[in-house]
Scaffold this active site. Structure first.
Site, PDB file in Angstrom:
ATOM      1  N   ASP A 285       0.507  -1.156  -0.233  1.00  0.00           N
ATOM      2  CA  ASP A 285      -0.463  -0.232   0.137  1.00  0.00           C
ATOM      3  C   ASP A 285       0.529   1.155  -0.358  1.00  0.00           C
ATOM      4  O   ASP A 285       1.953   1.163  -0.201  1.00  0.00           O
ATOM      5  CB  ASP A 285      -0.787  -0.107   1.031  1.00  0.00           C
TER       6      ASP A 285
HETATM    7  C1  NOJ Z   1      -3.937   3.970   0.194  1.00  0.00           C
HETATM    8  C2  NOJ Z   1      -4.992   3.024   0.332  1.00  0.00           C
HETATM    9  O1  NOJ Z   1      -4.918   2.464   1.284  1.00  0.00           O
HETATM   10  C3  NOJ Z   1      -5.256   2.305  -0.634  1.00  0.00           C
HETATM   11  O2  NOJ Z   1      -6.717   1.459  -0.096  1.00  0.00           O
HETATM   12  C4  NOJ Z   1      -5.343   2.584  -2.114  1.00  0.00           C
HETATM   13  O3  NOJ Z   1      -5.573   2.033  -3.171  1.00  0.00           O
HETATM   14  C5  NOJ Z   1      -3.550   3.326  -2.402  1.00  0.00           C
HETATM   15  N1  NOJ Z   1      -3.518   4.233  -1.298  1.00  0.00           N
HETATM   16  C6  NOJ Z   1      -3.675   4.280  -3.352  1.00  0.00           C
HETATM   17  O4  NOJ Z   1      -4.758   5.212  -3.926  1.00  0.00           O
END
Ligand code: NOJ
Length: 764
Positions: A285
């Site tokens: 993530d």
């Molecule tokens: C953080 C988030 O937790 C995740 O769900 C998301 O896909 C990513 N950022 C990318 O934006």
């Protein structure tokens, strides 16, 4: 000269591949075998690096110079960039500007629609309509892929039992069985028949794992659960998505038992790859590899990068740690280049499967984009799905005490539409609404206006803001209510109070909204409350006072029309809650599949498991939702066929539409194992069917009991059933059920064990 030779060689690989079937495993492996030796270590690490563009930022950092990095072959994938033209421009930098011409992957948070926005996932789940949910993902993929995207960061399948957590809005709710069913159809919807089809995108099941169990509902917080709870409650939806073919998996921000997911080898390698057979790639993530340092799991950039790669994490989202640390780690011999090669392979394989080596620009097609995005048929699908996601929580007459207020008659003279969410375009599409254009969303005011005839007047008053203390608009709202035959009161949360980094310490309506409802109620006019929110709210006062309540979540682009369809009876509501609504925040975590305890609540006995001030009951239980018609459930019949090779059990229940309107009902089937080597929940959902019945019509609803439905991780962690007494429940929600009992004999248990043996352990 060397450059020309290299170019000819790559061109050969690419054109040879274009003749090969991209689904055939071997030809792709051969292409990768030819490409890998041409790559420098830095170029390989480039393939493992994912950076955000500057179009959209979905996390705390930004990285300057990403375009130069693309040309230098230091980037394998980009997110937060879309539209056919922009993705084409960036792709050109990679394909024409970099030494090896390897195409980029473009990822994006396509969560509940791309341009045409559908209800937030918690709303979609409330439809319990798997076909509709799959269709929403199919349409999202069709739009996203026409804008140059190859990869959706969904589905989010985190089971969530704490409504303080803002991200509860992004998932299917609290139940594992339903979560698995939705995970499967979402993956199918995104990926279509196969990758490489022009209208499909890769799914990224997230956030692996158990992110929804963040302590106290505080985002990014620690998770501390037993292995049994992890395997039984939280892991199955990720596994279901992997079984459905999810091309990628995204790690979660949290730790479990002291090990953050982005450095968790048990999760990323032992469970995901070895137990489940996942062959796609794992992405971190946003900066979660970097976060191994503040977690206290890695001392510095180098050890964080090494921990993550060794755990099985292939692609680094936005931290830049692989780029910064891996070259040196390989030179020092700390990391074997072969490990990097494995990750590069997994990523290149997807690029081949998507057909990007054949034609890197195939998804960035401006003409297709123009004819695809927000097509009328997509908008009507969004309206249809939005109506199915609405849950009728209260409608006077259904309790037998009052006359139902809804549906409203189209011949009313005056309707007062009041509330900060009555005409709130921005809020309609909710959080994580991707590339959705909120200016194109339909508000409730617009929806109601589209329904009524010239004989009906709508008096609109804002009443108050969503989240401040001002009561200055109250007088105007009270005045509007006083003049009307009926009041529709739209209250709730703002979209930004839900989603990532949006945990709340209270579940009350924000600001002075509840006060507004009280003031309007005092006018004596019949009131229908329309809730828009991304989590269960504590609305006891409203439940006790107003006539009718509709839970509408954030319904997306066509939301206003969908609510109006339900308000005026053009659609009979059929949604059911997939999360428990507590009476009070103090009950949280509260979920239907809890354990009985050694001292189950007895209101007359102080020393039992209860609160001094309220009952243990929720305000609305899991699975709950009303209709404009009434469904009657007959007795539950368990029928057993036992023979040497067949031990099939079916559960039958007659459901009758006793009202005078056609309607849909979600018939739910639950199981309880009374005694086990470890204790079992008081109820577990094991099946559901959404049926449609005309007035007076009935249906014998039949569920077949699968060995998995009675199985669990037993005392010794083996997965299977245990002989003994079971209860079976069928009903319109998890509370108001009809019951039947049966006993699983040792013989049938042994047969089930036999059937399950050899199968991977699972509880899907
Ligand atoms: C953080 C988030 O937790 C995740 O769900 C998301 O896909 C990513 N950022 C990318 O934006």
């Amino acid at each position: 000269m060397r450059h020309i030779l290299l170019f000819l060689l790559i061109a050969g690989i690419i054109s040879a591949c274009s003749n090969a079937s991209i689904t055939a495993h071997d030809p792709i492996e051969k292409k990768i075998d030819s490409l890998l030796p041409l790559m420098t270590l830095e170029e390989k690490i480039g393939q493992l690096s994912l950076y955000t563009s500057d179009w959209d930022v979905t996390g705390p950092t930004m990285r300057a110079g990403y375009k130069d990095d693309i040309k230098a072959g230091k980037v394998g994938a980009i997110f937060n960039a879309y539209t056919a033209n922009y993705t084409k421009d960036l792709q050109k930098l990679a394909v024409e500007g970099s030494r090896l011409h390897i195409p980029l992957l473009f990822g994006y948070d396509v969560i509940h629609g791309h341009r045409t926005i559908f209800p937030i996932p918690l709303g979609l789940a409330s439809s319990w309509d798997l076909e509709a949910i799959e269709k929403s993902a199919r349409i999202a993929a069709t739009e996203a892929s026409a804008e140059g995207l190859h990869w959706a960061y969904g589905p989010m399948v985190d089971i969530a039992r704490d409504p303080r957590w803002g991200r509860i809005a992004e998932g299917a709710g609290e139940d594992t069985y339903l979560g698995c069913a939705i995970a499967r159809v979402m993956v199918k919807g995104y990926q279509g028949e196969k990758l490489g089809q022009l209208n499909s995108v890769m799914a990224s099941v997230k956030h692996f794992a158990a992110y929804g169990a963040a302590l106290a509902g505080r985002d990014y917080n620690t998770v501390d659960i037993s292995e049994r709870t992890l395997r039984e409650i939280y892991l199955p939806p990720y596994e279901a998505a992997v079984d459905a073919g999810a091309a990628t998996v995204m790690t979660s921000f949290n730790e479990i038992d002291g090990v953050p997911s982005s450095g968790n080898k048990v999760l990323l390698t032992d469970i995901l790859r070895k137990e489940w057979g996942f062959t796609g790639f794992v992405v971190s993530d946003y900066t979660s590899i970097m976060e191994l340092i503040p977690h206290g799991f890695a001392a510095d950039t180098a050890s964080a990068a090494a921990e993550a790669l060794e755990a099985g994490l292939d692609m680094d989202m936005q931290a830049g740690f692989y780029q910064a640390a891996l070259p040196k780690l390989v030179k020092q011999g700390v990391i074997q280049e072969g490990l990097i090669d494995e990750s590069v392979r997994r990523i290149l394989r997807k690029k081949f499967e998507l057909g990007l080596f054949k034609d890197p620009y195939r998804y960035s097609d401006a003409a297709r984009e123009k004819e695809t995005v927000m097509k009328p048929e997509f908008l009507s699908a969004a309206r249809e799905i939005a109506r199915k996601s609405i849950v009728l929580l209260k409608n006077g007459g259904t309790t037998g005490k009052e006359k139902p207020l809804l549906p409203l008659s189209a011949s009313l003279k005056r309707i007062a539409l009041i509330g900060p969410l009555a005409d709130a375009k921005r809020e309609m599409i909710g959080s994580w609404s991707a590339a959705g254009d909120w200016k194109k969303s339909v508000t409730l005011l617009e929806g109601i206006k589209s329904k009524i005839s010239s004989g009906t007047q709508v008096i609109y008053a804002r009443g108050c803001n969503i989240n401040d203390d001002s009561t200055k608009y109250f007088a105007e709202a009270i005045q509007a209510a006083s003049q009307a035959d009926v009041v529709v009161l739209a209250v709730g949360e703002s979209a930004s109070m839900t989603g990532e980094a949006a945990s709340r310490s209270t579940l009350d309506l924000p600001g002075v909204q509840e006060k507004l409802v009280e003031e309007i109620y005092k006018t004596g006019k019949p009131v229908a409350v329309v809730l828009m929110n991304g989590r269960p709210l504590t609305i006891n006062w409203i439940d006790q006072h107003v006539s009718s309540i509709l839970e509408t979540w954030f319904l997306g682009t066509e939301g206003g029309y969908a609510i109006a369809d339900v308000l005026f009876g053009d659609y009979n509501p059929s949604g059911k809650l997939t999360v428990t609504f507590p009476q009070s925040l103090g009950q949280v975590p509260i979920f239907y599949n809890a354990k009985n305890t050694g001292r189950p609540r007895d209101p007359n006995n102080k020393y039992t498991s209860k609160y001094l001030d309220i009952s243990n009951e929720p305000l609305y239980p899991f699975g709950y939702g009303l209709s404009y018609t009434s469904f009657i459930y007959g007795d539950v019949v368990v029928s057993k066929k036992e023979s040497q090779d067949q031990n099939e059990m079916t559960i039958i229940c007659r459901v009758t539409n006793q009202g005078n309107k056609a309607g849909e009902e979600v018939v739910q089937f639950y199981v309880r194992d009374l005694v086990g080597s470890v204790t079992r929940p008081v109820k577990e959902l094991k099946g559901f069917q959404k049926i449609k019945l005309a007035p007076g019509e009935f249906k014998e609803v039949t569920f077949t009991l699968h060995p998995n439905d009675l199985s669990f991780y037993r005392g010794d962690m083996s997965f299977g059933p245990e002989a003994g007494k079971f209860q079976i429940f069928v009903g319109p929600n998890s509370r108001d059920v009809k019951q039947a009992d049966f006993e699983l004999t040792e013989k049938t248990k042994a047969h089930y064990d036999f059937l399950l043996a050899g199968e991977r352990k699972k509880n899907l």
